[in-house]
Design a protein around this motif. Structure first.
Motif, PDB file in Angstrom:
ATOM      1  N   GLY A 109      42.073  17.219  15.887  1.00 49.30           N
ATOM      2  CA  GLY A 109      42.302  18.395  16.722  1.00 49.30           C
ATOM      3  C   GLY A 109      42.869  19.564  15.954  1.00 49.30           C
ATOM      4  N   SER A 110      43.774  19.290  15.007  1.00 45.71           N
ATOM      5  CA  SER A 110      44.388  20.370  14.233  1.00 45.71           C
ATOM      6  C   SER A 110      43.358  21.076  13.353  1.00 45.71           C
ATOM      7  CB  SER A 110      45.534  19.823  13.379  1.00 45.71           C
ATOM      8  OG  SER A 110      45.062  18.925  12.385  1.00 45.71           O
ATOM      9  N   TYR A 111      42.372  20.334  12.859  1.00 44.17           N
ATOM     10  CA  TYR A 111      41.309  20.954  12.064  1.00 44.17           C
ATOM     11  C   TYR A 111      40.416  21.835  12.933  1.00 44.17           C
ATOM     12  CZ  TYR A 111      42.005  18.659   7.538  1.00 44.17           C
ATOM     13  OH  TYR A 111      42.506  18.282   6.310  1.00 44.17           O
ATOM     14  N   ILE A 112      40.168  21.419  14.161  1.00 45.25           N
ATOM     15  CA  ILE A 112      39.379  22.248  15.073  1.00 45.25           C
ATOM     16  C   ILE A 112      40.128  23.535  15.387  1.00 45.25           C
ATOM     17  CG2 ILE A 112      38.395  22.375  17.400  1.00 45.25           C
ATOM     18  CD1 ILE A 112      37.853  19.372  17.206  1.00 45.25           C
ATOM     19  N   VAL A 113      41.432  23.432  15.612  1.00 45.79           N
ATOM     20  CA  VAL A 113      42.251  24.621  15.856  1.00 45.79           C
ATOM     21  C   VAL A 113      42.146  25.588  14.683  1.00 45.79           C
ATOM     22  CG1 VAL A 113      44.629  25.451  16.091  1.00 45.79           C
ATOM     23  CG2 VAL A 113      43.862  23.481  17.434  1.00 45.79           C
ATOM     24  N   GLN A 114      42.280  25.081  13.462  1.00 47.45           N
ATOM     25  CA  GLN A 114      42.215  25.932  12.277  1.00 47.45           C
ATOM     26  C   GLN A 114      40.858  26.612  12.153  1.00 47.45           C
ATOM     27  OE1 GLN A 114      43.178  23.243   9.067  1.00 47.45           O
ATOM     28  NE2 GLN A 114      45.132  22.686   9.993  1.00 47.45           N
ATOM     29  N   ASN A 115      39.791  25.868  12.424  1.00 50.21           N
ATOM     30  CA  ASN A 115      38.440  26.421  12.341  1.00 50.21           C
ATOM     31  C   ASN A 115      38.272  27.559  13.340  1.00 50.21           C
ATOM     32  OD1 ASN A 115      35.481  26.637  13.098  1.00 50.21           O
ATOM     33  ND2 ASN A 115      35.278  25.098  11.493  1.00 50.21           N
ATOM     34  N   LEU A 116      38.728  27.348  14.549  1.00 54.31           N
ATOM     35  CA  LEU A 116      38.582  28.374  15.597  1.00 54.31           C
ATOM     36  C   LEU A 116      39.379  29.634  15.270  1.00 54.31           C
ATOM     37  CD1 LEU A 116      38.818  26.037  18.705  1.00 54.31           C
ATOM     38  CD2 LEU A 116      36.801  27.343  18.000  1.00 54.31           C
ATOM     39  N   LEU A 117      40.604  29.457  14.797  1.00 54.78           N
ATOM     40  CA  LEU A 117      41.428  30.616  14.458  1.00 54.78           C
ATOM     41  C   LEU A 117      40.817  31.413  13.317  1.00 54.78           C
ATOM     42  CD1 LEU A 117      45.030  29.102  14.720  1.00 54.78           C
ATOM     43  CD2 LEU A 117      43.892  30.628  16.353  1.00 54.78           C
ATOM     44  N   ALA A 118      40.216  30.707  12.349  1.00 56.62           N
ATOM     45  CA  ALA A 118      39.576  31.397  11.231  1.00 56.62           C
ATOM     46  C   ALA A 118      38.399  32.236  11.694  1.00 56.62           C
ATOM     47  CB  ALA A 118      39.121  30.372  10.185  1.00 56.62           C
ATOM     48  N   ARG A 119      37.811  31.882  12.829  1.00 60.81           N
ATOM     49  CA  ARG A 119      36.695  32.635  13.395  1.00 60.81           C
ATOM     50  C   ARG A 119      37.160  33.758  14.328  1.00 60.81           C
ATOM     51  NH1 ARG A 119      31.656  29.836  13.421  1.00 60.81           N
ATOM     52  NH2 ARG A 119      31.774  27.818  12.354  1.00 60.81           N
ATOM     53  N   GLY A 120      38.464  33.856  14.532  1.00 62.01           N
ATOM     54  CA  GLY A 120      38.984  34.886  15.418  1.00 62.01           C
ATOM     55  C   GLY A 120      38.938  34.513  16.888  1.00 62.01           C
TER      56      GLY A 120
ATOM     57  N   TRP B 206      52.759  16.465  22.401  1.00 63.40           N
ATOM     58  CA  TRP B 206      53.732  16.928  21.415  1.00 63.40           C
ATOM     59  C   TRP B 206      53.175  18.137  20.688  1.00 63.40           C
ATOM     60  CZ3 TRP B 206      53.238  16.517  15.882  1.00 63.40           C
ATOM     61  CH2 TRP B 206      52.044  15.920  15.457  1.00 63.40           C
ATOM     62  N   LYS B 207      54.071  18.995  20.256  1.00 61.29           N
ATOM     63  CA  LYS B 207      53.677  20.214  19.563  1.00 61.29           C
ATOM     64  C   LYS B 207      53.925  20.022  18.075  1.00 61.29           C
ATOM     65  CE  LYS B 207      54.261  25.247  19.695  1.00 61.29           C
ATOM     66  NZ  LYS B 207      54.975  26.376  20.346  1.00 61.29           N
ATOM     67  N   ALA B 208      52.857  20.023  17.311  1.00 59.77           N
ATOM     68  CA  ALA B 208      52.968  19.804  15.869  1.00 59.77           C
ATOM     69  C   ALA B 208      53.771  20.924  15.213  1.00 59.77           C
ATOM     70  CB  ALA B 208      51.578  19.724  15.246  1.00 59.77           C
ATOM     71  N   ASP B 209      54.532  20.558  14.189  1.00 58.50           N
ATOM     72  CA  ASP B 209      55.334  21.551  13.476  1.00 58.50           C
ATOM     73  C   ASP B 209      54.477  22.632  12.843  1.00 58.50           C
ATOM     74  OD1 ASP B 209      57.559  20.041  14.133  1.00 58.50           O
ATOM     75  OD2 ASP B 209      57.602  18.969  12.214  1.00 58.50           O
ATOM     76  N   ASP B 210      53.250  22.273  12.458  1.00 61.96           N
ATOM     77  CA  ASP B 210      52.385  23.241  11.779  1.00 61.96           C
ATOM     78  C   ASP B 210      51.392  23.927  12.717  1.00 61.96           C
ATOM     79  OD1 ASP B 210      50.789  21.064  12.313  1.00 61.96           O
ATOM     80  OD2 ASP B 210      50.124  20.748  10.243  1.00 61.96           O
ATOM     81  N   LEU B 211      51.588  23.782  14.030  1.00 61.16           N
ATOM     82  CA  LEU B 211      50.707  24.470  14.967  1.00 61.16           C
ATOM     83  C   LEU B 211      50.952  25.976  14.870  1.00 61.16           C
ATOM     84  CD1 LEU B 211      48.604  23.670  17.198  1.00 61.16           C
ATOM     85  CD2 LEU B 211      50.432  24.102  18.851  1.00 61.16           C
TER      86      LEU B 211
END
Length: 344
Positions: free
Chosen positions: A14-25, A34-39
């Motif tokens: 899930g964290s990799y999907i989040v990163q991919n989406l944010l990189a696309r704007g 739980w909320k990951a420290d690196d979210l």
């Protein structure tokens, strides 16, 4: 700019999907326990259980695309909770996504739904024949999504091979620690079977592309380059300069012993691990490339070397901060004794 809901967005995949989406704007909302420290701070976080219809309905408000990743992985040994979280949670997520009018629902299924088929590579329409409790729950959830597709709901089922990448711990932390400490690595049987992995970045790309392109389908996803399990382990050991050797264990005695240790709660390995890792297992993912114009970057050896280097260079605090089994160190149990003996 669209709003994507990533259930289980604090977990490994899930964290990799989040990163991919944010990189696309894209805009991102995460539903997790739980909320990951690196979210990232610009992610909208919803605390809640996938089994809670009220919370899930609230998380779906205004959402365009859903990436459904919440699950209990084999390492969790969750017994009846597999059914509650994987099957029940997927049913709730599907129902609430339909009510909210989302454009697409990308479900993260599992290769465990296929069990140990004799025909390789495994096609997307291969029969489901899971051999353990986790796989059976994933197969039922996969069937729910397939039925929704037949009923006209835009969705896909993504079946990844074993996923590796930076931040990957769980059983891979055991493997990497043994290699770092020059302990021998044991495989069930000869290890001379083709065995495919998948990088988390390549997997995240599939979920994102399927959603944005709204491409309904069944996607069996694996690395483009892979060898036998023994070959790839030996290549990793050689690359990182370890003195470890890959040793073979006889199949039936090893499986019986690991099953006993599992029952006695003396081993972190689950049935999915010790019943399948001596079998050939790989996909032909050309149908994914054709449908999504998806081009995976990592082969088995590159991703294993990258994950190993991250493991040995990251500090202990970082490794212990996650609550996801795949992002946490796990107790080795009786395997620790084997490691101690194997270093003599």
């Amino acid at each position: 700019m669209s709003l994507h809901l990533v259930t289980g967005g604090s977990g490994f995949v899930g964290s990799y999907i989040v990163q991919n989406l944010l990189a696309r704007g894209e805009q991102v909302r995460v539903l997790d326990l739980w909320k990951a420290d690196d979210l990232p701070k610009d992610v909208d976080f919803v605390y809640g259980d996938i089994r809670d219809e009220t919370v899930v309905a609230r998380a779906m408000q205004g959402v365009d695309y859903v990436h459904h990743n919440v699950a209990l992985v084999p390492l969790s040994k969750a017994a009846e909770r597999y059914e509650q979280v994987i099957v029940g949670g997927t049913r709730i997520a599907l129902e609430q996504a339909q009510k909210a009018g989302v454009k697409f629902f990308a479900f993260m299924s599992s290769s465990a739904i296929f069990g140990v088929p004799d025909t390789m590579p495994i096609p997307p329409d291969a029969p489901h024949n899971p051999i353990e409790i986790y796989g059976r729950a994933k197969a039922r959830a996969d069937a729910l999504v397939q039925q929704a597709i037949k009923d006209g709901f835009p969705a896909c089922c993504i079946r990844p091979r074993t996923v590796i990448g930076r931040n990957r711990l769980g059983i891979f932390a055991i493997l990497f620690e043994w290699i770092r400490d020059n302990a021998h690595i044991y495989v069930i049987g000869s290890g001379n079977v083709l065995f495919q992995f998948l990088h988390a970045e390549d997997l995240a790309e599939v979920s994102v592309l399927a959603a944005l392109k709204q491409k309904t389908g069944l996607y069996n996803v694996g690395a483009p380059r892979y060898g036998t399990l023994r070959e790839d382990l030996e290549a990793l050991i050689k690359e990182v300069g370890s003195r470890s050797k890959v040793k073979s264990l006889p199949v039936l005695p090893a499986m019986w012993l690991l099953e006993l240790l599992d029952v006695l709660k003396l081993s972190p390995l689950s049935p999915w691990h010790y019943k399948t890792y001596h079998k050939a297992f790989y996909f032909d993912s050309s149908h994914v490339t054709e449908a999504l114009d998806w081009h995976p970057r990592f082969g088995n050896r590159e991703m294993m070397i990258e994950a190993y280097n991250w493991f040995v260079s990251s500090d202990r605090k970082e490794k212990e901060s996650g609550r996801s089994p795949h992002r946490s160190l796990i107790k080795q149990g009786a395997l620790g004794l084997l490691k101690a003996v194997s270093r003599f």
